[in-house]
Design an enzyme around this catalytic site. Structure first.
Site, PDB file in Angstrom:
ATOM      1  CE1 TYR A  53      49.067  31.507  48.160  1.00  0.00           C
ATOM      2  CE2 TYR A  53      48.883  33.321  50.180  1.00  0.00           C
ATOM      3  CZ  TYR A  53      48.565  32.042  49.075  1.00  0.00           C
ATOM      4  OH  TYR A  53      46.394  32.458  48.801  1.00  0.00           O
ATOM      5  CG  HIS A 128      45.978  26.801  49.638  1.00  0.00           C
ATOM      6  ND1 HIS A 128      47.324  27.553  49.802  1.00  0.00           N
ATOM      7  CD2 HIS A 128      45.341  27.647  48.938  1.00  0.00           C
ATOM      8  CE1 HIS A 128      47.507  28.391  49.067  1.00  0.00           C
ATOM      9  NE2 HIS A 128      46.220  28.415  48.211  1.00  0.00           N
ATOM     10  CB  SER A 208      41.169  36.871  42.930  1.00  0.00           C
ATOM     11  OG  SER A 208      41.655  36.876  41.362  1.00  0.00           O
ATOM     12  N   PRO A 209      38.888  39.143  45.120  1.00  0.00           N
ATOM     13  CG  PRO A 209      38.757  40.772  46.737  1.00  0.00           C
ATOM     14  CD  PRO A 209      39.719  38.978  45.875  1.00  0.00           C
ATOM     15  CG  LEU A 210      39.781  44.292  43.916  1.00  0.00           C
ATOM     16  CD1 LEU A 210      40.750  44.449  44.131  1.00  0.00           C
ATOM     17  CD2 LEU A 210      38.164  44.564  43.731  1.00  0.00           C
ATOM     18  N   GLY A 211      39.380  40.902  40.478  1.00  0.00           N
ATOM     19  CA  GLY A 211      39.285  40.177  39.389  1.00  0.00           C
ATOM     20  C   GLY A 211      39.189  40.900  37.639  1.00  0.00           C
ATOM     21  N   GLY A 212      40.012  41.612  38.363  1.00  0.00           N
ATOM     22  CA  GLY A 212      40.520  42.496  36.862  1.00  0.00           C
ATOM     23  C   GLY A 212      39.874  43.644  36.551  1.00  0.00           C
ATOM     24  CB  ALA A 216      39.264  50.288  31.752  1.00  0.00           C
TER      25      ALA A 216
END
Length: 285
Positions: A53, A128, A208-212, A216
């Site tokens: 990273y 990884h 990346s749990p929120l994924g966009g 909206a």
């Protein structure tokens, strides 16, 4: 902050994915440290990082160094914080992403991570991403050797399929404690891996749990349900998303990324949000 377990270690139910603090688009150091300190203030005790990273070859291990500095500068006790790092990805001079799962590379990578984190043993060291050029059992075997040498306390695998998880579990036994795979409302392909984690007693760390969730204007039907429930509860859709994940299984510990302190605080509040059975049914649809 409610707690969950990663192996023998108790951690906060919501972790922090620190990658956004070091890759392109990253904030300045002052804001990055403030974000990490906000996570600690909110009760977050799991911080996920990786040696890869950073921007390019000019600042290797930037994220690990940043986290070590932020922990050292924090005014409170950080001895209970689990810093989970990863090895196996490399960053060539052009800033692209490559793979090296060879045992020799993983040993060197772990030694470098130890130095940057300033610890005697890495609390959770994760492979990884599988390297097609290296047999998976050889890569996992190198992590077992690191455990045997006392340089790593527990091991995780990332971006692994069920067969690879079973293989790693067979090699590592109880020292394999976690699986970190992509999982979000719009990407649910890792449900088989989550179910396997439940059977094996492993923590499942969605990256990346929120994924966009905030986009909206481009919502699909699945994302729309999260926004609708958020409107009913008067909270952010991101908070609803993380609460939904926590309700899926006690093995789930999401690690949402954040660049700003306010986002971290909102994510942390998901651990205290209860969704009704009817709301969960809509979100599972």
């Amino acid at each position: 902050m409610p707690a969950r377990r990663v192996g023998r270690v108790e951690v906060s139910a919501i972790g922090l994915g620190a990658m956004p603090l070091s890759v392109p688009g990253r904030p300045d150091e002052r804001q990055a440290v403030a974000t990490l300190h906000a996570a600690l203030d909110a009760g977050i005790t799991l911080i996920d990082t990786a040696d890869a990273y950073h921007l390019d070859a000019s600042d290797p291990g930037h994220n690990e160094t940043l986290i070590a500095g932020a922990l050292a500068a924090y005014g409170g006790d950080t001895s209970h914080v689990l810093v989970a790092t990863k090895g196996g990805h490399t960053r060539p001079p052009d800033g692209s992403w490559a793979l090296d799962g060879s045992p020799a590379h993983l040993r060197r990578a772990a030694e470098a991570s130890l130095r940057r984190l300033g610890v005697e043993a890495i609390g959770l060291y994760q492979y990884h991403r599988p390297d097609p050029a290296v047999p998976y059992e050889e890569s996992v075997g190198a992590l077992k050797e690191l455990c045997d040498a006392g340089k790593v306390r527990a091991v995780g695998v990332s971006n692994a399929d069920p067969e690879q998880i079973r293989l790693a579990h067979g090699i590592l036994g109880e020292r394999l404690v976690a699986v970190q795979n992509r999982f979000s409302p719009s990407f649910r392909d890792s449900l088989p891996e989550l179910e396997l984690c439940e059977r094996l007693g492993l923590a499942f760390l969605p990256w990346s749990p929120l994924g966009g969730m905030g986009e909206a204007a481009a919502l699909g039907s699945r994302h729309r349900a999260f926004h609708e429930v958020a409107g009913e509860l008067g909270v952010s859709p991101q908070r609803v998303c993380l609460a939904w994940m926590l309700a899926l299984s006690p093995r789930v510990v999401p690690i949402p990324g954040a660049r700003r302190a306010g986002n971290v605080r909102d994510c942390a509040l998901a651990a205290g949000l209860t969704l009704s059975p009817s709301q969960l049914a809509r979100l599972n649809g």
